[in-house]
Design an enzyme around this catalytic site. Structure first.
Site, PDB file in Angstrom:
ATOM      1  N   TYR A   1       5.877 -15.673 -10.372  1.00 16.94           N
ATOM      2  CA  TYR A   1       5.459 -17.072 -10.253  1.00 16.94           C
ATOM      3  C   TYR A   1       6.084 -17.952 -11.336  1.00 16.94           C
ATOM      4  O   TYR A   1       6.067 -19.173 -11.234  1.00 16.94           O
ATOM      5  CB  TYR A   1       3.924 -17.200 -10.309  1.00 16.94           C
ATOM      6  CG  TYR A   1       3.223 -16.663  -9.068  1.00 16.94           C
ATOM      7  CD1 TYR A   1       3.923 -15.949  -8.104  1.00 16.94           C
ATOM      8  CD2 TYR A   1       1.866 -16.874  -8.861  1.00 16.94           C
ATOM      9  CE1 TYR A   1       3.287 -15.441  -6.978  1.00 16.94           C
ATOM     10  CE2 TYR A   1       1.225 -16.375  -7.738  1.00 16.94           C
ATOM     11  CZ  TYR A   1       1.942 -15.658  -6.805  1.00 16.94           C
ATOM     12  OH  TYR A   1       1.306 -15.162  -5.696  1.00 16.94           O
TER      13      TYR A   1
ATOM     14  N   LYS B   1       3.667  -1.183  -8.383  1.00 18.65           N
ATOM     15  CA  LYS B   1       4.524  -0.657  -7.314  1.00 18.65           C
ATOM     16  C   LYS B   1       5.655   0.102  -8.008  1.00 18.65           C
ATOM     17  O   LYS B   1       6.839  -0.227  -7.860  1.00 18.65           O
ATOM     18  CB  LYS B   1       5.021  -1.825  -6.444  1.00 18.65           C
ATOM     19  CG  LYS B   1       5.755  -1.415  -5.185  1.00 18.65           C
ATOM     20  CD  LYS B   1       4.868  -0.813  -4.110  1.00 18.65           C
ATOM     21  CE  LYS B   1       5.703  -0.329  -2.936  1.00 18.65           C
ATOM     22  NZ  LYS B   1       4.905   0.394  -1.920  1.00 18.65           N
TER      23      LYS B   1
ATOM     24  N   ASP C   1      -0.069  -1.158  -2.401  1.00 14.50           N
ATOM     25  CA  ASP C   1      -0.384  -1.084  -0.964  1.00 14.50           C
ATOM     26  C   ASP C   1      -1.618  -0.216  -0.737  1.00 14.50           C
ATOM     27  O   ASP C   1      -2.501  -0.548   0.059  1.00 14.50           O
ATOM     28  CB  ASP C   1       0.829  -0.587  -0.145  1.00 14.50           C
ATOM     29  CG  ASP C   1       1.554   0.592  -0.780  1.00 14.50           C
ATOM     30  OD1 ASP C   1       1.209   0.969  -1.922  1.00 14.50           O
ATOM     31  OD2 ASP C   1       2.475   1.134  -0.141  1.00 14.50           O
TER      32      ASP C   1
ATOM     33  N   ASP D   1      -2.995 -12.155  -7.294  1.00 17.36           N
ATOM     34  CA  ASP D   1      -3.274 -13.310  -6.446  1.00 17.36           C
ATOM     35  C   ASP D   1      -3.732 -12.827  -5.072  1.00 17.36           C
ATOM     36  O   ASP D   1      -4.760 -13.249  -4.536  1.00 17.36           O
ATOM     37  CB  ASP D   1      -1.993 -14.161  -6.334  1.00 17.36           C
ATOM     38  CG  ASP D   1      -2.214 -15.453  -5.566  1.00 17.36           C
ATOM     39  OD1 ASP D   1      -3.373 -15.892  -5.452  1.00 17.36           O
ATOM     40  OD2 ASP D   1      -1.211 -16.022  -5.081  1.00 17.36           O
TER      41      ASP D   1
ATOM     42  N   ASP E   1      -7.949 -12.368  -3.462  1.00 15.34           N
ATOM     43  CA  ASP E   1      -8.453 -12.984  -2.227  1.00 15.34           C
ATOM     44  C   ASP E   1      -9.077 -11.921  -1.327  1.00 15.34           C
ATOM     45  O   ASP E   1     -10.134 -12.120  -0.734  1.00 15.34           O
ATOM     46  CB  ASP E   1      -7.331 -13.686  -1.456  1.00 15.34           C
ATOM     47  CG  ASP E   1      -7.194 -15.160  -1.824  1.00 15.34           C
ATOM     48  OD1 ASP E   1      -7.529 -15.495  -2.987  1.00 15.34           O
ATOM     49  OD2 ASP E   1      -6.759 -15.957  -0.978  1.00 15.34           O
TER      50      ASP E   1
HETATM   51  C1  IPM Z   1      -4.950 -18.956  -7.082  1.00 15.42           C
HETATM   52  C2  IPM Z   1      -4.122 -19.838  -6.221  1.00 15.42           C
HETATM   53  C3  IPM Z   1      -2.937 -20.305  -7.036  1.00 15.42           C
HETATM   54  C4  IPM Z   1      -2.184 -19.089  -7.503  1.00 15.42           C
HETATM   55  C5  IPM Z   1      -2.003 -21.293  -6.324  1.00 15.42           C
HETATM   56  C6  IPM Z   1      -2.750 -22.510  -5.834  1.00 15.42           C
HETATM   57  C7  IPM Z   1      -0.826 -21.683  -7.178  1.00 15.42           C
HETATM   58  O1  IPM Z   1      -3.733 -19.168  -5.069  1.00 15.42           O
HETATM   59  O2  IPM Z   1      -5.452 -19.431  -8.114  1.00 15.42           O
HETATM   60  O3  IPM Z   1      -5.106 -17.791  -6.747  1.00 15.42           O
HETATM   61  O4  IPM Z   1      -1.418 -18.507  -6.746  1.00 15.42           O
HETATM   62  O5  IPM Z   1      -2.367 -18.679  -8.632  1.00 15.42           O
HETATM   63 MG    MG Z   2      -4.648 -17.304  -4.831  1.00  9.55          MG
END
Ligand code: IPM
Ligand code: MG
Length: 358
Positions: A143, A193, A225, A249, A253
């Protein structure tokens, strides 16, 4: 004691959820004898609209003058990927993390007792409990690596994103993970990985070195994975999961979803110096913005993390967490977590009910 807090209300549902979290701060202040002073900081799509860039000059300095930063959410379709980088809300968030050196992102994914039924996994799996802490490296990796876009002779446009990690960056996030594990169930799962990536092989060797320094903490390597699979198969096996930026990231989620609602999960981003940044892990949800429908719990629980990690006030943190659990136990639900047949309450009412329990 007086604490100075930078408020980044942001876009979409951000302002509504921050408002309820501020109400909770005030309630805790009253009960425990603290005062809070707020500094409004403009960042995200709303900043693009107001001043032409999502990360206005002086933002980092303003935040650094505070003891902690509370952020609602940034982003929305209005400021999409087709816009120049300086107008995109995501750019601002990444720049703020980098400028405040917030290299450790703590994302707890815990199934709250009242919401076992919201867990989309098998009943037996949910009943075993889920309480993991994702520790995501936040200021390095792909990133933040060099990006390039160029024309080739025979393959059209080509792009690259560089993933780079130094030993120093890996070691400091690794230490955070081991230290946190000591305060929890004493297990670290390091996700990489290493069967493909050189950065992962370095990651793994540094983690192994640290594991020897923390013999009281159980340690394992997990390929990314496989980890994605294990999170939906048996998330109860994890305590602290430490991983690089992009893997974290994605996996955070996924982990949030198995707890039933992304609307419930807080996060803390911290470095070696103040201020830390606290934000819900959900996004700006433009589809429900301004309708009193958003779930303020993730932002309110982010305030609890602020008490715990920035102000060293564990009792205050617990008071907030207990208030949230009490309201959920009474059966109150916002629309994101309402079981069929339950009439949901709005953002403001949820905030008020949580305050009443403090
Ligand atoms: C998060 C979000 C951010 C990230 C985006 C909005 C840049 O997805 O905080 O997880 O990838 O860090
Ligand atoms: Mg995110």
């Amino acid at each position: 004691m007086d604490y100075k807090i930078a408020l980044i209300r942001g876009d979409g549902i951000g302002p509504e959820v921050v408002e309820e979290a501020v109400g909770v701060l005030e309630a805790v202040g009253k009960k425990f004898g603290h005062t809070f002073t707020y500094e409004e900081v403009l960042l995200g799509g709303c900043a693009t609209d107001a001043v032409g860039k999502s990360y206005p000059d002086g933002t980092a300095e303003k935040c650094k003058a505070c003891d902690a930063v509370l952020l609602g959410a940034v982003g929305g379709p209005k400021w999409g990927a087709d816009k120049p980088a300086e107008q995109r809300p995501e750019t601002a968030l990444l720049a703020l993390r980098k400028d405040l050196e917030l290299y450790a992102n703590l994302r707890p994914a815990a199934l709250r007792p009242a919401l076992v039924d919201a867990c989309p996994l098998k009943k037996e799996t949910a009943e075993r409990g889920i309480d993991l802490m994702m520790v995501r490296e936040l200021t390095g990796g792909i990133y933040f690596g060099k990006r390039d876009r160029y024309q080739t002779e025979d393959r059209g446009t080509e792009c690259t994103d560089l993933m780079a990690y130094s030993e120093k960056e890996i070691e400091r996030i690794g230490r955070r993970a081991f230290e946190l594990a000591r305060l929890r169930r004493k297990k670290v799962s390091s996700v990489d990985k290493a069967n493909v990536l050189e950065t992962s092989r370095l990651w793994r060797s540094v983690m192994h070195r640290l594991a020897e320094e923390y013999p009281d903490v159980a340690y394992e390597d997990v390929l990314v994975d496989n980890c994605a699979m294990q999170i939906v198969r048996d998330p109860g096996q994890f305590d602290v999961v430490v991983t690089e930026n992009m893997f974290g990231d994605i996996l955070s989620d996924e982990a949030s979803m198995v707890t039933g609602s992304i609307g419930l999960l807080p996060s803390a981003s911290i470095g070696d110096t103040a201020p830390g940044l606290y934000e819900p892990i959900h996004g700006s949800a433009p589809d429900i913005a301004g309708q009193d429908k958003a779930d303020p719990i993730a932002t309110i629980l982010s305030v609890a993390m602020m008490f715990r990690y920035s102000f060293q006030l564990p009792e205050e943190a617990e008071a907030v967490e207990k208030a949230v659990d009490a309201v959920l136990a009474e059966g109150w639900r916002t629309q994101d977590i309402a079981e069929p047949g339950v009439t949901p309450i709005g953002t403001r009412e949820m905030g008020r009910r949580i305050r009443e329990h403090i």
